[in-house]
Design a protein around this motif. Structure first.
Motif, PDB file in Angstrom:
ATOM      1  N   LYS A 134       0.846  -1.210   0.000  1.00 15.88           N
ATOM      2  CA  LYS A 134       0.000   0.000   0.000  1.00 15.88           C
ATOM      3  C   LYS A 134       0.873   1.249   0.000  1.00 15.88           C
ATOM      4  O   LYS A 134       0.565   2.248   0.659  1.00 15.88           O
ATOM      5  N   LYS A 135       1.978   1.175  -0.762  1.00 16.42           N
ATOM      6  CA  LYS A 135       2.907   2.314  -0.799  1.00 16.42           C
ATOM      7  C   LYS A 135       2.245   3.571  -1.337  1.00 16.42           C
ATOM      8  O   LYS A 135       2.650   4.693  -1.002  1.00 16.42           O
ATOM      9  N   ASP A 136       1.203   3.401  -2.169  1.00 16.87           N
ATOM     10  CA  ASP A 136       0.501   4.556  -2.728  1.00 16.87           C
ATOM     11  C   ASP A 136      -0.267   5.327  -1.659  1.00 16.87           C
ATOM     12  O   ASP A 136      -0.619   6.492  -1.862  1.00 16.87           O
ATOM     13  N   LEU A 137      -0.513   4.684  -0.502  1.00 19.08           N
ATOM     14  CA  LEU A 137      -1.219   5.347   0.598  1.00 19.08           C
ATOM     15  C   LEU A 137      -0.263   5.923   1.638  1.00 19.08           C
ATOM     16  O   LEU A 137      -0.703   6.514   2.624  1.00 19.08           O
ATOM     17  N   ALA A 138       1.045   5.735   1.413  1.00 15.77           N
ATOM     18  CA  ALA A 138       2.042   6.092   2.434  1.00 15.77           C
ATOM     19  C   ALA A 138       2.811   7.357   2.087  1.00 15.77           C
ATOM     20  O   ALA A 138       3.071   7.658   0.908  1.00 15.77           O
ATOM     21  N   ASP A 139       3.190   8.074   3.112  1.00 17.06           N
ATOM     22  CA  ASP A 139       4.057   9.247   3.020  1.00 17.06           C
ATOM     23  C   ASP A 139       5.462   8.763   2.659  1.00 17.06           C
ATOM     24  O   ASP A 139       6.123   8.103   3.456  1.00 17.06           O
ATOM     25  N   SER A 140       5.936   9.062   1.460  1.00 18.38           N
ATOM     26  CA  SER A 140       7.199   8.510   0.958  1.00 18.38           C
ATOM     27  C   SER A 140       8.403   8.935   1.795  1.00 18.38           C
ATOM     28  O   SER A 140       9.352   8.166   1.963  1.00 18.38           O
ATOM     29  N   GLU A 141       8.372  10.143   2.339  1.00 16.48           N
ATOM     30  CA  GLU A 141       9.507  10.611   3.140  1.00 16.48           C
ATOM     31  C   GLU A 141       9.661   9.777   4.411  1.00 16.48           C
ATOM     32  O   GLU A 141      10.768   9.328   4.745  1.00 16.48           O
ATOM     33  N   ARG A 142       8.571   9.549   5.108  1.00 11.85           N
ATOM     34  CA  ARG A 142       8.637   8.726   6.322  1.00 11.85           C
ATOM     35  C   ARG A 142       8.916   7.267   5.982  1.00 11.85           C
ATOM     36  O   ARG A 142       9.593   6.564   6.729  1.00 11.85           O
ATOM     37  N   LEU A 143       8.405   6.820   4.837  1.00  8.72           N
ATOM     38  CA  LEU A 143       8.648   5.445   4.424  1.00  8.72           C
ATOM     39  C   LEU A 143      10.140   5.231   4.151  1.00  8.72           C
ATOM     40  O   LEU A 143      10.710   4.205   4.542  1.00  8.72           O
ATOM     41  N   ASN A 144      10.778   6.188   3.527  1.00 13.03           N
ATOM     42  CA  ASN A 144      12.213   6.090   3.266  1.00 13.03           C
ATOM     43  C   ASN A 144      13.024   6.054   4.555  1.00 13.03           C
ATOM     44  O   ASN A 144      14.088   5.428   4.613  1.00 13.03           O
ATOM     45  N   ALA A 145      12.538   6.727   5.580  1.00  8.80           N
ATOM     46  CA  ALA A 145      13.224   6.685   6.880  1.00  8.80           C
ATOM     47  C   ALA A 145      13.255   5.263   7.422  1.00  8.80           C
ATOM     48  O   ALA A 145      14.250   4.843   8.036  1.00  8.80           O
ATOM     49  N   TRP A 146      12.190   4.521   7.201  1.00 11.89           N
ATOM     50  CA  TRP A 146      12.155   3.119   7.655  1.00 11.89           C
ATOM     51  C   TRP A 146      13.084   2.245   6.826  1.00 11.89           C
ATOM     52  O   TRP A 146      13.751   1.350   7.355  1.00 11.89           O
ATOM     53  N   LEU A 147      13.161   2.496   5.525  1.00 11.36           N
ATOM     54  CA  LEU A 147      14.069   1.729   4.675  1.00 11.36           C
ATOM     55  C   LEU A 147      15.507   1.943   5.111  1.00 11.36           C
ATOM     56  O   LEU A 147      16.312   1.001   5.157  1.00 11.36           O
ATOM     57  N   THR A 148      15.845   3.185   5.446  1.00  9.88           N
ATOM     58  CA  THR A 148      17.190   3.492   5.944  1.00  9.88           C
ATOM     59  C   THR A 148      17.438   2.813   7.277  1.00  9.88           C
ATOM     60  O   THR A 148      18.521   2.275   7.543  1.00  9.88           O
ATOM     61  N   HIS A 149      16.428   2.818   8.130  1.00 13.80           N
ATOM     62  CA  HIS A 149      16.532   2.203   9.461  1.00 13.80           C
ATOM     63  C   HIS A 149      16.828   0.712   9.366  1.00 13.80           C
ATOM     64  O   HIS A 149      17.583   0.173  10.182  1.00 13.80           O
ATOM     65  N   PRO A 188      -1.793  10.629   1.653  1.00 11.57           N
ATOM     66  CA  PRO A 188      -0.795   9.649   2.104  1.00 11.57           C
ATOM     67  C   PRO A 188      -0.249   9.997   3.486  1.00 11.57           C
ATOM     68  O   PRO A 188      -0.085  11.178   3.815  1.00 11.57           O
ATOM     69  N   TYR A 189       0.019   8.980   4.277  1.00 10.87           N
ATOM     70  CA  TYR A 189       0.517   9.200   5.623  1.00 10.87           C
ATOM     71  C   TYR A 189       1.276   7.977   6.103  1.00 10.87           C
ATOM     72  O   TYR A 189       1.100   6.865   5.590  1.00 10.87           O
ATOM     73  N   VAL A 190       2.118   8.154   7.098  1.00 18.53           N
ATOM     74  CA  VAL A 190       2.747   7.068   7.856  1.00 18.53           C
ATOM     75  C   VAL A 190       2.612   7.454   9.312  1.00 18.53           C
ATOM     76  O   VAL A 190       2.997   8.557   9.714  1.00 18.53           O
ATOM     77  N   MET A 191       2.080   6.540  10.123  1.00 18.08           N
ATOM     78  CA  MET A 191       1.720   6.880  11.494  1.00 18.08           C
ATOM     79  C   MET A 191       2.858   6.755  12.492  1.00 18.08           C
ATOM     80  O   MET A 191       2.663   7.067  13.670  1.00 18.08           O
TER      81      MET A 191
END
Length: 330
Positions: free
Chosen positions: A59-74, A268-271
């Motif tokens: 559901k990447k289309d529903l997610a905030d890409s900036e916050r999502l990238n933070a998780w990928l880096t993590h 889009p959001y990431v909680m």
């Protein structure tokens, strides 16, 4: 307070996953990109041990890409973990799965030694949709509600790639109450197990704090009140959630808001962020430590009481023995 949901079929599914894990080369864990950490099942991490995991942030289309990238880096740098943003309706993403799986399990992939992958995840994250997309046909029931899949299915994608689909399972006790509400907000917990208004107010408080402009735009608000309850009343009045006499039906208003959140209508959001989760985990450990200290204190306080009771019982027994001896002499 937290939201809990662990029906009987989930415990059965956990046992089945444990039984077949020794036959699995890789776990394909489908996560909800909007809650990358909360949608991980800690029980699955324990069950898989050293088995590598491919995390698909669906559901990447529903997610905030900036916050999502933070998780990928993590998560980067973990030898047994590979994570990618994903969408089951994006054919390019689906086509890359074989490549990602082969990257994690390079020693298998032939007809003689096919890669055996387990598709796993919590309810309502898109596991069945993923399996249907991989196979190019409908073999699994799909529904926009949790707990649609109830049993395991083993199927062949290619001669060198097999998948095992498993039911979505949560875990017996969600220790982080904040995470439990995020699961409820995004739809991982069956609606009959939640208090709509309670969950909606938690979700609304999040959007007011982290995505206020999106909230204002969606509901054409002039401003945001400080109280989520008041904002929910305004949303209800604007979206027709009214009873006779013009009074807002708060349950209906909550339904409207949660539907918008889950479908991405607000935006889009990431909680959660890695830093937020670290703080929450620290608080959970502190609460557990306090409870354990209180338990030990109760045990310590009970020792003198038990000893006193034992002493009384001992004296009574001694007295009875003496009376018996006196009676025998007489």
């Amino acid at each position: 307070m937290s939201v809990q949901w662990y029906p009987g079929h989930m415990n059965k599914a956990r046992r089945e996953i444990e039984e077949v894990m020794t036959q699995v080369d890789i776990v394909i864990e489908v996560l909800d990109a909007r809650i990358p950490d909360s949608s991980q099942n800690p029980m699955l991490n324990t069950l898989r041990g050293d088995v590598p995991v491919l995390r698909l942030l669906n559901k990447k289309d529903l997610a905030d890409s900036e916050r999502l990238n933070a998780w990928l880096t993590h998560w980067s740098g973990h030898a047994t973990v590979l994570a990618h943003p994903f969408s089951t309706v994006d054919k390019a993403d689906v086509a890359k799965i074989s490549q990602w799986v082969g990257q994690m399990v390079p020693h298998r992939g032939s007809a003689e030694k096919p890669i055996r992958a387990m598709i796993a995840g919590i309810p309502n994250v898109g596991k069945s949709s993923l399996m249907n997309a991989l196979l190019g046909r409908r073999v699994a029931k799909v529904g926009n509600e949790p707990a649609v899949t109830k049993s395991q299915q083993k199927l062949k994608v290619t001669n060198g790639f097999q998948i095992l689909d498993t039911p979505g399972i949560l875990w017996p006790k969600i220790e982080n109450p904040d995470a439990s509400y995020r699961l409820a907000v995004t739809g991982a917990v069956r609606d009959t197990a939640i208090d709509y208004e309670d969950v909606a107010l938690v979700g609304l408080a999040f959007f007011m704090s982290d995505y206020p402009n999106e909230l204002i735009t969606r509901y054409k608000l002039k401003h945001l009140d400080s109280d989520p309850y008041d904002v929910l009343k305004v949303i209800g009045s604007k979206r027709g959630a009214l009873r006779s006499g013009g009074k807002v039906d708060m349950h209906k208003a909550a339904e409207v808001f949660l539907s918008d959140v889950r479908t991405g209508a607000i935006g889009p959001y990431v909680m959660e962020t890695p830093e937020m989760i670290a703080l929450e985990e620290q608080r959970v450990e502190e609460v557990k430590a306090k409870k354990e200290a209180a338990r030990l204190a109760r045990l310590a306080a009970a020792v003198p009481q038990r000893q006193q009771a034992n002493n009384v019982a001992y004296r009574q027994a001694q007295a009875e023995n003496q009376n018996d001896s006196t009676d025998e002499k007489e």
